[in-house]
Motif scaffolding. Structure first.
Motif, PDB file in Angstrom:
ATOM      1  N   THR A  70       0.818  -1.165  -0.162  1.00  0.00           N
ATOM      2  CA  THR A  70      -0.163  -0.064   0.183  1.00  0.00           C
ATOM      3  C   THR A  70       0.757   1.352   0.005  1.00  0.00           C
ATOM      4  N   LEU A  71       0.666   2.282  -0.903  1.00  0.00           N
ATOM      5  CA  LEU A  71       1.586   3.257  -1.181  1.00  0.00           C
ATOM      6  C   LEU A  71       0.781   4.652  -1.053  1.00  0.00           C
ATOM      7  N   ILE A  72       1.352   5.608  -1.070  1.00  0.00           N
ATOM      8  CA  ILE A  72       0.782   7.063  -1.029  1.00  0.00           C
ATOM      9  C   ILE A  72       1.419   7.712  -2.280  1.00  0.00           C
ATOM     10  N   LEU A  73       0.675   8.170  -3.211  1.00  0.00           N
ATOM     11  CA  LEU A  73       1.234   8.927  -4.323  1.00  0.00           C
ATOM     12  C   LEU A  73       0.612  10.354  -4.164  1.00  0.00           C
ATOM     13  N   ARG A  74       1.448  11.497  -3.890  1.00  0.00           N
ATOM     14  CA  ARG A  74       1.288  12.942  -3.818  1.00  0.00           C
ATOM     15  C   ARG A  74       1.641  13.738  -5.035  1.00  0.00           C
ATOM     16  N   ILE A  75       0.424  14.048  -5.645  1.00  0.00           N
ATOM     17  CA  ILE A  75       0.725  15.124  -6.856  1.00  0.00           C
ATOM     18  C   ILE A  75       0.841  16.311  -6.517  1.00  0.00           C
ATOM     19  N   GLN A  76       1.995  17.171  -6.833  1.00  0.00           N
ATOM     20  CA  GLN A  76       1.907  18.441  -6.291  1.00  0.00           C
ATOM     21  C   GLN A  76       1.253  19.491  -7.167  1.00  0.00           C
ATOM     22  N   ARG A  77       0.421  20.505  -6.539  1.00  0.00           N
ATOM     23  CA  ARG A  77      -0.213  21.692  -7.343  1.00  0.00           C
ATOM     24  C   ARG A  77       1.005  22.391  -7.650  1.00  0.00           C
ATOM     25  N   SER A  78       1.783  22.624  -6.758  1.00  0.00           N
ATOM     26  CA  SER A  78       2.961  23.731  -6.883  1.00  0.00           C
ATOM     27  C   SER A  78       4.104  22.914  -7.849  1.00  0.00           C
ATOM     28  N   LYS A  79       4.737  23.804  -8.831  1.00  0.00           N
ATOM     29  CA  LYS A  79       5.768  23.054  -9.330  1.00  0.00           C
ATOM     30  C   LYS A  79       7.083  23.827  -8.894  1.00  0.00           C
TER      31      LYS A  79
END
Length: 324
Positions: free
Chosen positions: A51-60
């Motif tokens: 089980t993993l967590i993928l975090r997609i960032q809004r800020s670049k």
């Protein structure tokens, strides 16, 4: 959920997630679900092996993201209960998630088992204080050359003093509370300016939603996106403010004075606070309430946020009127 999160969720599929995870190894995605959050999009992903967590960032802003990851890795190396950062086959801890024509920075983290709690017992708040003390002890030795966000309390005071009367002078009850409390808060903060100049890295957004419990014991702290160079007591004030807001949103009434007492009691089991720091803490919390009221007022203009923003203002006013 923000517009950014809603937009991304419509475009994400198991295949797209597997494409990203292929940079870390072979993973077959069984399912995924969004996690609560304000800015970035977090996904809890169940694969055939983990089980993993993928975090997609809004800020670049990659420099800011690198600082956040450096803090997490530093704490992990010290044995602090934080998520592990997975590295790609090329040894990188930041990858890119392509959404349509856009690339967003993404990070894959381990999953911390347990649950967040809305209402905490006295013992659990003492645990939070104790872990916060350990966190500050560990971060006191953290150094970085990366772009550092610094808390400027003078700037916050000036902003509150400028915006509060301008935006709320026509709301009699709210403005009366301002007139009653603000002069004392400003005076005490000014007198303790020397204490508030003692800064180090802190979490910056401690709240019940960022603390994981397993069998009534804390198993980890999440979400270091708010990490900031600031007085350590700002973390204590923010937690009490966030907890008060959470409790009131569930229709519960808990005394801020008791929460404050338990948090400090736990904190001093693992770290120390000066008499001056303990004396100024209630006024930092009141400053947080005033700042939150102004922020909520600005959010009320957005579609579907008016009632939510008004509720936050109500909870903050209720907190300001408590004796602590």
């Amino acid at each position: 959920m923000s517009w950014f999160q809603e937009k991304l969720l419509k475009l994400i599929s198991k295949e797209k997630i597997e494409e990203v995870l292929s940079q870390y190894g072979q993973f077959k995605v069984k399912n995924f679900e969004p996690l609560s959050g304000w800015q970035n999009l977090g996904l809890k992903i169940t694969t055939d092996s983990d089980t993993l967590i993928l975090r997609i960032q809004r800020s670049k802003n990659l420099k800011r993201l690198k600082l956040i990851l450096d803090v997490i890795e530093y704490l992990s190396e010290l044995g602090f209960p934080v998520q592990k950062i997975l590295k790609t086959k090329n040894g990188q801890n930041i990858t890119q998630f392509k959404i349509g024509e856009f690339l967003h920075p993404a990070v894959v983290l381990s999953y911390l088992g347990g649950e967040t709690k809305v209402i905490l017992s006295n013992d659990e708040i003492i645990q939070v204080g104790s872990l916060m003390g350990k966190l500050h002890q560990n971060l006191a030795t953290f150094e970085t050359e990366e772009n550092t966000r610094k808390l400027n309390l003078n700037q916050i005071v000036k902003k509150v003093e400028k915006d509060y009367p301008a935006k709320l002078k026509n709301e009699a009850e709210i403005f009366q509370i301002w007139q009653e409390f603000w002069p004392e808060i400003k005076s005490k903060l000014a007198k303790n300016l020397r204490i508030l100049q003692n800064k180090q890295f802190i979490h910056g957004d401690l709240a019940p939603s960022n603390i994981i419990f397993y069998n009534s014991k804390i198993s980890g702290i999440l979400d270091f996106d708010g990490v900031i160079f600031a007085p350590k007591i700002w973390d204590l004030g923010q937690f009490i403010g966030n907890y008060t807001q959470t409790v009131k949103s569930w229709g519960r009434e808990e005394q801020i004075s008791q929460t404050l007492k338990n948090l400090v009691l736990g904190y001093e089991k693992t770290s120390s606070l000066t008499i001056e720091e303990k004396q100024i803490l209630p006024n930092l919390l009141r400053l947080w309430f005033f700042e939150k009221i102004i922020w909520s007022k600005s959010q009320a203009k957005f579609k579907n946020r008016e009632q939510w923003a008004q509720d936050i203002i109500s909870w903050c006013l209720s907190g300001l009127l408590e004796k602590f």
